[in-house]
Design an enzyme around this catalytic site. Structure first.
Site, short mmCIF file in Angstrom:
data_model
loop_
_atom_site.label_atom_id
_atom_site.label_comp_id
_atom_site.label_asym_id
_atom_site.label_seq_id
_atom_site.Cartn_x
_atom_site.Cartn_y
_atom_site.Cartn_z
N ARG A 257 48.10 -12.33 -14.02
CA ARG A 257 46.61 -12.66 -14.28
C ARG A 257 45.70 -11.97 -13.65
O ARG A 257 44.68 -11.91 -13.75
CB ARG A 257 46.41 -14.29 -12.97
CG ARG A 257 47.26 -15.43 -14.11
CD ARG A 257 47.49 -16.55 -13.54
NE ARG A 257 47.39 -17.83 -14.70
CZ ARG A 257 48.16 -18.66 -14.28
NH1 ARG A 257 48.34 -19.01 -13.08
NH2 ARG A 257 48.11 -19.49 -15.08
N LYS B 157 56.56 -33.91 -25.20
CA LYS B 157 55.91 -35.35 -25.04
C LYS B 157 54.34 -35.34 -26.16
O LYS B 157 53.39 -34.76 -26.36
CB LYS B 157 55.21 -36.06 -23.85
CG LYS B 157 56.67 -36.93 -22.41
CD LYS B 157 55.54 -36.79 -21.29
CE LYS B 157 56.40 -37.32 -20.53
NZ LYS B 157 56.04 -37.33 -19.82
N GLY C 235 52.37 -22.86 -21.26
CA GLY C 235 52.66 -21.70 -20.82
C GLY C 235 54.18 -21.14 -21.77
O GLY C 235 54.97 -20.17 -21.40
N GLY D 206 46.26 -25.59 -19.46
CA GLY D 206 45.51 -26.53 -19.45
C GLY D 206 44.39 -26.47 -20.10
O GLY D 206 44.16 -27.19 -20.36
#
Ligand code: AMP
Length: 393
Positions: free
Chosen positions: A38, A199, A352, A375
């Site tokens: 990052r 999910k 990820g 996200g």
């Protein structure tokens, strides 16, 4: 309003508040930085600002402290950044107040200062107006290069950004927004979307957003088993979300109605339980035994998915195809990663595990765009307006 690019901002001699995502991975015991990608991702923006004589005031969150927490100081990141830049990086042990304003006052053009963890202050996550005013008071203009934090309306990306007349997207932010916008608004065809992960409920909005614009949807990972269940197939002990079966049925119907190809696994790697070293076998798509759980797509599925991927001109991939963390259930995900790398397509990989799979397979350089924001890229692909992007307009 169109978002200004950093290159269009006059920064020479100016104090520039630059929001970066320095939420690096650190070893829990030693505190040593184990992944500084990052920091590396923000270097083009930082180097551009310093080379144009800006006073670069960097700010970031790190972890989830509740108030000041020495374990979550950004100081080691300042040292890491200094090594990358080959020059000193000053550090202010608070992101607002006297420590910050004193450190800024001491800066010359081309200097770099990192402020302490924004989340030491409640006002950051609260998008608090007074805290935003304090932050904004440190600088003349604002750059946001923290795409990974753009989906949260926190003060440093939202309330503070709006206080600057001169604000722009950094190069990383600009690249993320450009590629993800291209996928949503002007994708090349055939457009193949690959979704996986745990999910259906986490990915349903992405499915609904991509289904009308893609040509083919490949579904793997645990979420595939809710779809198989919706088709009345046996799923054994595989992860199934009973409350999402109706949703899965709706998606299957919608795909049919719109003439989209929606592929589900035609074979699986199954085992008694999810455990390292557990014995596994490959079974056909409709043959998951009662006592077993499907933990990865099988080789025939990987081959079928690779065939679709090879025809693509645009690929968006989010989510592993199996329990990627535990071999041999990483094989399906690795096969998909290799297929994406080999495709002559604009490829965008986010999330990820998919990013880790691409890196592990050693093919990251063959991907057009690897999204740094898990996200944030998911919410962008859902078609949501990210507060941190909207605040730049
Ligand atoms: P997500 O964060 O939603 O992308 O989900 C990633 C997680 O899904 C990873 O930790 C995987 O281990 C898990 N996962 C993928 N496939 C399966 C599967 N077949 N059974 C159980 N977990 C899975």
């Amino acid at each position: 309003m169109p978002i200004k690019s950093l290159k269009d901002l006059n920064v020479s001699g100016k104090r520039v508040l630059c929001r970066v995502d320095f939420n690096v991975t650190r070893d829990k015991k030693t505190g040593a930085i184990t992944d500084d990608s990052r920091v590396v991702a923000a270097l083009p923006t930082i180097n551009d600002l310093t080379s144009r004589g800006a006073k670069v005031i960097l700010c970031s969150h790190f972890g989830r402290p509740k108030g000041r927490d020495a374990a979550l100081t950004l100081k080691p990141v300042a040292e890491n950044l200094a090594r990358h830049l080959g020059k000193p990086v000053a550090f202010a042990d608070d992101c607002v107040g006297e420590p910050a304003s004193k450190a800024v006052a001491a800066m010359k053009g081309g200097d770099v200062l990192l402020l302490e963890n924004l989340r030491y202050h409640e006002g950051e996550e609260g998008d608090d107006a007074a805290f935003a005013k304090q932050l904004a008071g440190l600088a003349d203009c604002y750059v946001n290069d923290a795409f990974g934090a753009a989906h949260r309306a926190h003060a440093s990306v939202h309330a503070a950004a709006k206080l600057f007349a001169d604000r722009a997207a950094g190069y990383l932010m600009q690249k993320e927004v450009e590629y993800l916008t291209k996928a949503l608004k002007s994708p090349e065809h055939p457009f193949v979307a690959i979704l996986g992960g745990a999910k259906v409920s986490d990915k349903i909005q992405v499915i609904e957003s991509l289904l009308p614009i893609c040509d083919t949807l490949l579904i793997g990972g645990a979420m595939a088993y809710t779809f198989l269940k919706a088709q009345g197939l046996p799923t054994g002990k595989s992860l199934v979300e009973p409350d999402q079966i109706e949703t899965a049925k709706k998606v299957l119907g919608l795909a049919k109605e719109k003439g989209k190809k929606l592929l589900l696994p035609v074979d699986h790697a199954v085992a008694d339980k999810l455990e390292k070293g557990v014995a596994s076998e490959i079974v056909a798509g409709d043959q998951i035994p009662d006592g077993k759980m499907a933990l990865d797509i099988g080789p025939r599925t990987a081959e079928a998915y690779a065939k679709e991927i090879a025809t693509a001109k645009m690929i968006v991939w989010n989510g592993p195809q199996g329990v990627f963390e535990i071999p041999p259930f990483d094989q399906g995900t690795t096969a998909v990663a290799k297929a994406v790398a080999g495709a002559k397509a604009t490829s965008i990989v986010g999330g990820g595990e998919s990013v880790a799979a691409v890196k592990k397979a050693g093919i990251a350089d063959k991907i057009t765009h690897i999204s740094t924001g898990g996200g944030a890229s998911l919410e962008f692909l859902e078609g949501q307006t990210l507060p941190g992007v909207a605040a730049l307009g």
